[in-house]
Design an enzyme around this catalytic site. Sequence first.
Site, PDB file in Angstrom:
ATOM      1  N   HIS A   1      -1.240   3.753  -1.798  1.00  0.00           N
ATOM      2  CA  HIS A   1      -2.465   4.762  -1.172  1.00  0.00           C
ATOM      3  C   HIS A   1      -2.667   5.971  -2.424  1.00  0.00           C
ATOM      4  O   HIS A   1      -3.490   6.431  -2.548  1.00  0.00           O
ATOM      5  CB  HIS A   1      -2.468   5.175  -0.080  1.00  0.00           C
TER       6      HIS A   1
ATOM      7  N   TYR B   1       3.609   2.024   2.039  1.00  0.00           N
ATOM      8  CA  TYR B   1       4.179   2.443   3.142  1.00  0.00           C
ATOM      9  C   TYR B   1       5.521   2.287   3.122  1.00  0.00           C
ATOM     10  O   TYR B   1       6.207   1.881   2.302  1.00  0.00           O
ATOM     11  CB  TYR B   1       3.606   1.716   4.350  1.00  0.00           C
TER      12      TYR B   1
ATOM     13  N   GLU C   1       0.861  -1.284  -0.061  1.00  0.00           N
ATOM     14  CA  GLU C   1      -0.087   0.001   0.122  1.00  0.00           C
ATOM     15  C   GLU C   1       0.838   1.199  -0.144  1.00  0.00           C
ATOM     16  O   GLU C   1       0.406   2.259   0.257  1.00  0.00           O
ATOM     17  CB  GLU C   1      -1.103   0.157   1.056  1.00  0.00           C
TER      18      GLU C   1
ATOM     19  N   GLN D   1     -18.229   4.902   3.156  1.00  0.00           N
ATOM     20  CA  GLN D   1     -18.716   6.245   3.518  1.00  0.00           C
ATOM     21  C   GLN D   1     -18.457   6.260   5.166  1.00  0.00           C
ATOM     22  O   GLN D   1     -18.625   7.134   5.791  1.00  0.00           O
ATOM     23  CB  GLN D   1     -20.315   6.016   3.394  1.00  0.00           C
TER      24      GLN D   1
ATOM     25  N   ARG E   1       2.714  -8.832   4.111  1.00  0.00           N
ATOM     26  CA  ARG E   1       1.718  -8.442   2.969  1.00  0.00           C
ATOM     27  C   ARG E   1       2.468  -7.849   1.870  1.00  0.00           C
ATOM     28  O   ARG E   1       3.291  -6.750   1.858  1.00  0.00           O
ATOM     29  CB  ARG E   1       0.840  -7.208   3.777  1.00  0.00           C
TER      30      ARG E   1
HETATM   31  P1  FAD Z   1     -36.216   6.791   1.451  1.00  0.00           P
HETATM   32  O1  FAD Z   1     -35.518   6.173   1.107  1.00  0.00           O
HETATM   33  O2  FAD Z   1     -36.765   8.220   0.789  1.00  0.00           O
HETATM   34  O3  FAD Z   1     -37.724   6.118   1.937  1.00  0.00           O
HETATM   35  C1  FAD Z   1     -38.671   6.905   2.265  1.00  0.00           C
HETATM   36  C2  FAD Z   1     -39.967   5.748   1.754  1.00  0.00           C
HETATM   37  O4  FAD Z   1     -41.338   6.497   2.490  1.00  0.00           O
HETATM   38  C3  FAD Z   1     -40.199   5.648   0.227  1.00  0.00           C
HETATM   39  O5  FAD Z   1     -40.245   4.350   0.158  1.00  0.00           O
HETATM   40  C4  FAD Z   1     -41.728   6.246   0.231  1.00  0.00           C
HETATM   41  O6  FAD Z   1     -42.409   5.570  -0.781  1.00  0.00           O
HETATM   42  C5  FAD Z   1     -42.240   6.099   1.442  1.00  0.00           C
HETATM   43  N1  FAD Z   1     -43.490   7.208   1.831  1.00  0.00           N
HETATM   44  C6  FAD Z   1     -43.556   8.395   1.724  1.00  0.00           C
HETATM   45  N2  FAD Z   1     -44.509   8.898   2.060  1.00  0.00           N
HETATM   46  C7  FAD Z   1     -45.324   7.833   2.449  1.00  0.00           C
HETATM   47  C8  FAD Z   1     -46.669   7.825   3.231  1.00  0.00           C
HETATM   48  N3  FAD Z   1     -47.323   8.638   3.166  1.00  0.00           N
HETATM   49  N4  FAD Z   1     -47.175   6.397   3.221  1.00  0.00           N
HETATM   50  C9  FAD Z   1     -46.304   5.401   2.956  1.00  0.00           C
HETATM   51  N5  FAD Z   1     -45.073   5.404   2.446  1.00  0.00           N
HETATM   52  C10 FAD Z   1     -44.510   6.625   2.344  1.00  0.00           C
HETATM   53  N6  FAD Z   1     -27.127   7.364  -0.127  1.00  0.00           N
HETATM   54  C11 FAD Z   1     -25.876   6.886   0.326  1.00  0.00           C
HETATM   55  O7  FAD Z   1     -25.603   6.987   1.647  1.00  0.00           O
HETATM   56  N7  FAD Z   1     -24.806   6.464  -0.266  1.00  0.00           N
HETATM   57  C12 FAD Z   1     -25.163   6.293  -1.671  1.00  0.00           C
HETATM   58  O8  FAD Z   1     -24.068   5.922  -2.542  1.00  0.00           O
HETATM   59  C13 FAD Z   1     -26.418   6.798  -2.303  1.00  0.00           C
HETATM   60  N8  FAD Z   1     -26.619   6.806  -3.515  1.00  0.00           N
HETATM   61  C14 FAD Z   1     -28.007   7.141  -3.973  1.00  0.00           C
HETATM   62  C15 FAD Z   1     -28.041   7.193  -5.547  1.00  0.00           C
HETATM   63  C16 FAD Z   1     -29.303   7.691  -6.005  1.00  0.00           C
HETATM   64  C17 FAD Z   1     -29.721   7.689  -7.468  1.00  0.00           C
HETATM   65  C18 FAD Z   1     -30.218   8.188  -4.983  1.00  0.00           C
HETATM   66  C19 FAD Z   1     -31.657   8.760  -5.537  1.00  0.00           C
HETATM   67  C20 FAD Z   1     -30.104   8.178  -3.621  1.00  0.00           C
HETATM   68  C21 FAD Z   1     -28.953   7.678  -3.197  1.00  0.00           C
HETATM   69  N9  FAD Z   1     -28.701   7.613  -1.648  1.00  0.00           N
HETATM   70  C22 FAD Z   1     -27.343   7.242  -1.206  1.00  0.00           C
HETATM   71  C23 FAD Z   1     -29.245   8.216  -0.807  1.00  0.00           C
HETATM   72  C24 FAD Z   1     -30.338   7.540   0.191  1.00  0.00           C
HETATM   73  O9  FAD Z   1     -30.790   6.477  -0.809  1.00  0.00           O
HETATM   74  C25 FAD Z   1     -31.142   8.047   1.169  1.00  0.00           C
HETATM   75  O10 FAD Z   1     -30.390   8.978   1.847  1.00  0.00           O
HETATM   76  C26 FAD Z   1     -31.958   7.100   1.824  1.00  0.00           C
HETATM   77  O11 FAD Z   1     -32.724   6.326   1.069  1.00  0.00           O
HETATM   78  C27 FAD Z   1     -32.938   7.826   2.579  1.00  0.00           C
HETATM   79  O12 FAD Z   1     -33.421   6.851   3.520  1.00  0.00           O
HETATM   80  P2  FAD Z   1     -35.087   7.095   3.994  1.00  0.00           P
HETATM   81  O13 FAD Z   1     -35.490   5.674   4.621  1.00  0.00           O
HETATM   82  O14 FAD Z   1     -34.921   8.240   5.044  1.00  0.00           O
HETATM   83  O15 FAD Z   1     -35.851   7.602   2.860  1.00  0.00           O
HETATM   84 FE1  SF4 Z   2     -17.473   0.592   4.791  1.00  0.00          FE
HETATM   85 FE2  SF4 Z   2     -19.690  -0.777   5.584  1.00  0.00          FE
HETATM   86 FE3  SF4 Z   2     -19.507   0.647   3.354  1.00  0.00          FE
HETATM   87 FE4  SF4 Z   2     -18.571  -1.634   3.737  1.00  0.00          FE
HETATM   88  S1  SF4 Z   2     -20.621  -1.150   3.747  1.00  0.00           S
HETATM   89  S2  SF4 Z   2     -17.676   0.052   2.845  1.00  0.00           S
HETATM   90  S3  SF4 Z   2     -17.811  -1.345   5.879  1.00  0.00           S
HETATM   91  S4  SF4 Z   2     -19.366   1.695   5.431  1.00  0.00           S
END
Ligand code: FAD
Ligand code: SF4
Length: 693
Positions: free
Chosen positions: A275, A189, A187, A362, A237
């Site tokens: 790295h 080091y 890596e 993340q 390693r």
């Molecule tokens: P949501 O996932 O938005 O879920 C909310 C749910 O509530 C939905 O299923 C909806 O149908 C339901 N709902 C809403 N109102 C009602 C109601 N009145 N009755 C019943 N059901 C209802 N995050 C990351 O950390 N890493 C990533 O790499 C990443 N990539 C992403 C890529 C894309 C293209 C997108 C769009 C998002 C990405 N995210 C990523 C974001 C991540 O998906 C969100 O932060 C996460 O889904 C939020 O979770 P949540 O449960 O709060 O809401």
């Molecule tokens: Fe790291 Fe968990 Fe994401 Fe795997 S799923 S890369 S262990 S944060």
Amino acid sequence: SFQKINISCKVLCMHNKFNSKIMKYKHIFEPLDLGFTTLKNRILMGSMHTGLEEEKNGIDRIATYYAERAKGGVGLIITGGISPNVQGWTGPFAARMSTEKHAKQHQKITAAVHKEGGKICMQILHSGRYGYHPFNVAPSKIKSPITPFKPFKLTQSGINRTIRDFVNCAELSQVAGYDGVEIMGSEGYLINQFIAKRTNKRTDSWGGDYENRMRLPIALVKQVREAVGKNFIIIYRLSMLDLVENGSSWEEVVQLGKEIEKAGATIINTGIGWHEARIPTISTSVPRAAFTWVTKKMKEEIKIPLITSNRINMPETAEKILSERDADMISMARPFLADPEWVNKAAEERADEINTCIGCNQACLDHVFEQKVASCLVNPRACHETELNYNTTEVKKNIAVIGAGPAGLSAATIAAQRGHNVTLFDADTAVGGQFNIAKIIPGKEEFHETLRYFKRQLELHKVTVKLNTKVSIGDLLTSDFDEIVIATGIEQRELKIEGIQHKNVLTYLDVLKGQKPVGKRVAIIGAGAIGFDIAEYLTHQGESTALNIDAWLQEWGIDKTLKSRAGIEGKKAVSHPSPREVFMFKRSKGKFGGNLGKTTGWIHRATLKKKKVQFIGEVSYTKIDDQGLHYTQNEEHKILEADTIVICAGQIPHRVLYEPLLAAGKKVHVIGGADVAAELDAKRAINQGSRLA
Ligand code: FAD
Ligand code: SF4
């Protein structure tokens, strides 16, 4: 006697059942005999610095964290890197083992692991010029591109002292009760810095030709072996593929591997990429087992067991590698943050219950780079085992969870696991929320695994799931749930630009969820994480190199024949051309993707550059019409002729249900995007859901 026969039949039956289950992954569960000791299976928990090493009560927390993984069945654990001296620190006051006092502190860790039937080796890591502190040292006075501190050049006596410190560290690891050590030689080091011409410009007996440059690792392994005796594991390693200019050639790597074997190593582990390499090696867009072919090639040369690593996260992949004899052992690091019980679940043929590491970085690597304690996006308990436990409840409640995205899923499954009666509602036809959209982005296929995991948890813990059910305030006001959890996610932020209603304007949800047709020349408004994902989606022709190792290696210019020095020199990267021209716009100053993950943002930027995406910053939008997008930049009016304009301009919480319920005196909670909308924030959503539950 009839009863006795009955009992023996049952025992026999269970025994056969267990064996037949293990048969599915029989190579994973084949013990590895090292002569003086035997590892119970072929799975190694790879070294990870978690930040616990430097925390108050760190030793207690690490002991609990490793003990859980040992209990989960892993064959051998390697600790995060421990420095043999101050110069070798990764950062100021990083973990070090150079005194008896240090060794005694570590006895708690080894005792906890041994109590659970596990084995553990300590990794000795000298950072060299990667040390993020002003006392760092290196073979030559050349600053690394990833640290601000220029190293001191080690003198001859400094090198001898460093070797003595490694030996002392290994001896102390025996006092601490470890089963062995891993010497970190990859890596980028210190050891790598001596080996490669890139970083070693010395003219004495430690520099110049290859014999001299590889003297340090050989001396280290030899002298450590002499000091620790025969019955102690030494893993080395080996950097098998440096992936940086002026790194080692394959012939040099093989030569060193053979010398390390002769010097007394028990096992050789695979290291891929320094790295500072500008090629991803572990992120989610790297295909599973993308580098096992390198270990396989080394197996033709080396007799001692070889470990392979990088992006192996599920039993099928591990079993395939071992059954094809490409390696003798599998190293997985992050998958053990995601699921401490990975091995036991595989043994019991419950792979569908594994909480899979999605390679997002993340909560693990990004945290470490931000000097925070590591955890895991899909498992917030990781490295928090002493404070976050899902014990069975004493007061069983009826709980409604509205929204089955990551926040709602984690709250529902953990509350149910604790013994509550949980009903989970979602307006959609499937659980998953935005993860159902994320999983279609090329390079984010691993989100399928998280959805599979949660679906299985819903079944296992008997959560009542009501899909196609949009819940209203009225429904909840008249319900008799003891607690209500609002996990309804986000709404897209509305953008006020003249012509925003134009037929050529789509939102990212129209494109990803609605699958609406997109033209050949596209403007993306908004360069946050979702803007990047949309650009990734639009510049791919449906193909994802994350699912095709050879195409991925080509995309990053990695030479599978290993004729190129360090695996890359002289090799051209070949990427599929984008099916459309894409332009990304943002209002703010600063670099594009500045808010993306610390360890992955550069990968997204590099991928889009390969697809010839153009980045246009510091603009203000004027209007949208048949001509395209009108904007000003540096007070100059410009038009981008575009046939589609995609809006990715942020999100706001969708929480209309929350306040009225609160006002009506209901016991209500709000979590995830409905609480704070922050684009890619599943880490926060799952953490909050789990902690609430
Ligand atoms: P949501 O996932 O938005 O879920 C909310 C749910 O509530 C939905 O299923 C909806 O149908 C339901 N709902 C809403 N109102 C009602 C109601 N009145 N009755 C019943 N059901 C209802 N995050 C990351 O950390 N890493 C990533 O790499 C990443 N990539 C992403 C890529 C894309 C293209 C997108 C769009 C998002 C990405 N995210 C990523 C974001 C991540 O998906 C969100 O932060 C996460 O889904 C939020 O979770 P949540 O449960 O709060 O809401
Ligand atoms: Fe790291 Fe968990 Fe994401 Fe795997 S799923 S890369 S262990 S944060």
